[in-house]
Design a protein around this motif. Structure first.
Motif, PDB file in Angstrom:
ATOM      1  N   GLY A 149       0.808  -1.209   0.000  1.00  0.00           N
ATOM      2  CA  GLY A 149       0.000   0.000   0.000  1.00  0.00           C
ATOM      3  C   GLY A 149       0.844   1.264   0.000  1.00  0.00           C
ATOM      4  O   GLY A 149       2.014   1.257   0.377  1.00  0.00           O
ATOM      5  N   MET A 153      -2.829   5.779   1.481  1.00  0.00           N
ATOM      6  CA  MET A 153      -3.835   4.763   1.804  1.00  0.00           C
ATOM      7  C   MET A 153      -3.869   4.507   3.305  1.00  0.00           C
ATOM      8  O   MET A 153      -4.939   4.434   3.918  1.00  0.00           O
ATOM      9  CB  MET A 153      -3.534   3.471   1.049  1.00  0.00           C
ATOM     10  CG  MET A 153      -3.627   3.585  -0.457  1.00  0.00           C
ATOM     11  SD  MET A 153      -2.903   2.166  -1.321  1.00  0.00           S
ATOM     12  CE  MET A 153      -3.956   0.839  -0.741  1.00  0.00           C
ATOM     13  N   TYR A 154      -2.688   4.364   3.900  1.00  0.00           N
ATOM     14  CA  TYR A 154      -2.615   4.097   5.335  1.00  0.00           C
ATOM     15  C   TYR A 154      -3.125   5.286   6.152  1.00  0.00           C
ATOM     16  O   TYR A 154      -3.875   5.122   7.119  1.00  0.00           O
ATOM     17  CB  TYR A 154      -1.180   3.778   5.742  1.00  0.00           C
ATOM     18  CG  TYR A 154      -0.627   2.517   5.143  1.00  0.00           C
ATOM     19  CD1 TYR A 154      -1.357   1.335   5.174  1.00  0.00           C
ATOM     20  CD2 TYR A 154       0.626   2.491   4.540  1.00  0.00           C
ATOM     21  CE1 TYR A 154      -0.862   0.169   4.625  1.00  0.00           C
ATOM     22  CE2 TYR A 154       1.132   1.330   3.990  1.00  0.00           C
ATOM     23  CZ  TYR A 154       0.386   0.168   4.034  1.00  0.00           C
ATOM     24  OH  TYR A 154       0.882  -0.985   3.489  1.00  0.00           O
ATOM     25  N   ILE A 156      -5.184   7.737   5.259  1.00  0.00           N
ATOM     26  CA  ILE A 156      -6.629   7.943   5.117  1.00  0.00           C
ATOM     27  C   ILE A 156      -7.409   6.885   5.891  1.00  0.00           C
ATOM     28  O   ILE A 156      -8.396   7.190   6.570  1.00  0.00           O
ATOM     29  CB  ILE A 156      -7.024   7.935   3.628  1.00  0.00           C
ATOM     30  CG1 ILE A 156      -6.454   9.182   2.937  1.00  0.00           C
ATOM     31  CG2 ILE A 156      -8.540   7.890   3.464  1.00  0.00           C
ATOM     32  CD1 ILE A 156      -6.622   9.181   1.437  1.00  0.00           C
ATOM     33  N   ALA A 157      -6.957   5.631   5.819  1.00  0.00           N
ATOM     34  CA  ALA A 157      -7.663   4.554   6.524  1.00  0.00           C
ATOM     35  C   ALA A 157      -7.645   4.775   8.034  1.00  0.00           C
ATOM     36  O   ALA A 157      -8.685   4.716   8.702  1.00  0.00           O
ATOM     37  CB  ALA A 157      -7.037   3.208   6.176  1.00  0.00           C
ATOM     38  N   VAL A 158      -6.461   5.041   8.577  1.00  0.00           N
ATOM     39  CA  VAL A 158      -6.353   5.286  10.019  1.00  0.00           C
ATOM     40  C   VAL A 158      -7.018   6.608  10.380  1.00  0.00           C
ATOM     41  O   VAL A 158      -7.689   6.729  11.414  1.00  0.00           O
ATOM     42  CB  VAL A 158      -4.876   5.287  10.455  1.00  0.00           C
ATOM     43  CG1 VAL A 158      -4.751   5.672  11.924  1.00  0.00           C
ATOM     44  CG2 VAL A 158      -4.248   3.923  10.218  1.00  0.00           C
ATOM     45  N   GLN A 160      -9.605   8.106   9.045  1.00  0.00           N
ATOM     46  CA  GLN A 160     -11.066   8.034   9.108  1.00  0.00           C
ATOM     47  C   GLN A 160     -11.531   7.494  10.457  1.00  0.00           C
ATOM     48  O   GLN A 160     -12.525   7.955  11.024  1.00  0.00           O
ATOM     49  CB  GLN A 160     -11.598   7.153   7.973  1.00  0.00           C
ATOM     50  CG  GLN A 160     -11.418   7.749   6.584  1.00  0.00           C
ATOM     51  CD  GLN A 160     -12.064   9.121   6.459  1.00  0.00           C
ATOM     52  OE1 GLN A 160     -13.209   9.328   6.850  1.00  0.00           O
ATOM     53  NE2 GLN A 160     -11.311  10.071   5.918  1.00  0.00           N
ATOM     54  N   TYR A 161     -10.800   6.522  10.967  1.00  0.00           N
ATOM     55  CA  TYR A 161     -11.132   5.993  12.297  1.00  0.00           C
ATOM     56  C   TYR A 161     -10.935   7.078  13.364  1.00  0.00           C
ATOM     57  O   TYR A 161     -11.789   7.273  14.235  1.00  0.00           O
ATOM     58  CB  TYR A 161     -10.261   4.782  12.618  1.00  0.00           C
ATOM     59  CG  TYR A 161     -10.308   4.382  14.075  1.00  0.00           C
ATOM     60  CD1 TYR A 161     -11.394   3.667  14.586  1.00  0.00           C
ATOM     61  CD2 TYR A 161      -9.280   4.747  14.941  1.00  0.00           C
ATOM     62  CE1 TYR A 161     -11.451   3.326  15.928  1.00  0.00           C
ATOM     63  CE2 TYR A 161      -9.331   4.403  16.287  1.00  0.00           C
ATOM     64  CZ  TYR A 161     -10.413   3.697  16.777  1.00  0.00           C
ATOM     65  OH  TYR A 161     -10.465   3.370  18.111  1.00  0.00           O
TER      66      TYR A 161
END
Length: 232
Positions: A149, A153-154, A156-158, A160-161
């Motif tokens: 990745g 990507m990392y 944005i993923a973290v 959002q949480y």
């Protein structure tokens, strides 16, 4: 990505796909009659050195199960050390050792150098560990593929949480980031995310990759009193 899909499985499938792609990989189909020779470039020493065991295990697993279309995989392994060395060794792997493809690398700076050689010599390079967004954007080329990745990507993923947990907007982060190309790019992406979502960094520290004493950093974190400490 399915969490049950191991890196060894990914490497195995990548090698198998390359063999089947006769038009895109003529070196495998017509240039080799015995083992499929694959170049592997990545740091073999230092703090990233132990990661090399994964590709050895993958090659052994593939060969023990009959190889790829009945042909064994032969790894030609080189220590990339730095971008300049990575570039020179990528060229040597292709032109002297006649590898069908190159896999590997962890450092984004070295991955960029390998990708440039692969593009010039029209040889596939499968990046297994470089996270820089640039390798998927401005520096991408038709011979470079990624199974890892990207930093964005990392983040944005973290992110959002953390947004859902109210740990971004109006909050202060303190980051401890590895001081090399990957960390620099990750910090850049993280700062962009914070700025666009109403947060800010109390401070950001670049930490040498060989650091063993973190007490000075912990003291600074304590004094800054951030809402969240982020270790990149």
């Amino acid at each position: 990505m399915n969490s049950s899909l191991s890196r060894r499985t990914l490497i195995k499938r990548a090698a198998g796909s390359a063999v089947l792609a006769g038009v895109g990989m003529p070196a495998i189909v017509s240039g080799q009659t015995d083992a499929i020779r694959i170049g592997h470039l990545t740091p073999l020493t230092g703090f990233l050195g132990p990661l090399v065991m994964g590709v050895k295990l993958a090659a052994d697993e593939i060969n023990d199960s009959g190889g790829v279309m009945g042909r064994k995989i032969e790894l030609v392994m080189e220590d990339s050390v730095n971008p300049q060395t990575a570039s020179a060794k990528a060229e040597r792997l292709i032109e002297r050792d006649k590898v069908a493809m190159i896999i590997g690398e962890i450092s984004s700076a070295s991955g960029l150098a390998i990708g440039q050689v692969a593009n010039r010599l029209k040889t596939v390079f499968i990046n297994t560990g470089c996270n820089s967004d640039a390798l998927r954007g401005a520096s991408c080329n038709p011979y470079m593929f990624h199974i890892e990745g990207a930093n964005s990507m990392y983040v944005i993923a973290v992110g959002q949480y953390l947004l859902r947990e109210n740990l971004v907007r109006g909050k202060k982060w303190y980051s401890l980031t590895a001081d090399y190309a990957f960390g620099h790019d990750l910090l850049r992406v993280a700062k962009k995310f914070m700025e666009s979502n109403g947060g800010q960094f109390a401070a950001d520290e670049l930490v040498p990759t060989d650091a063993t004493d973190f007490s000075p950093y912990l003291l600074k974190v304590r004094q800054a009193r951030p809402d969240l400490v982020v270790s990149n």
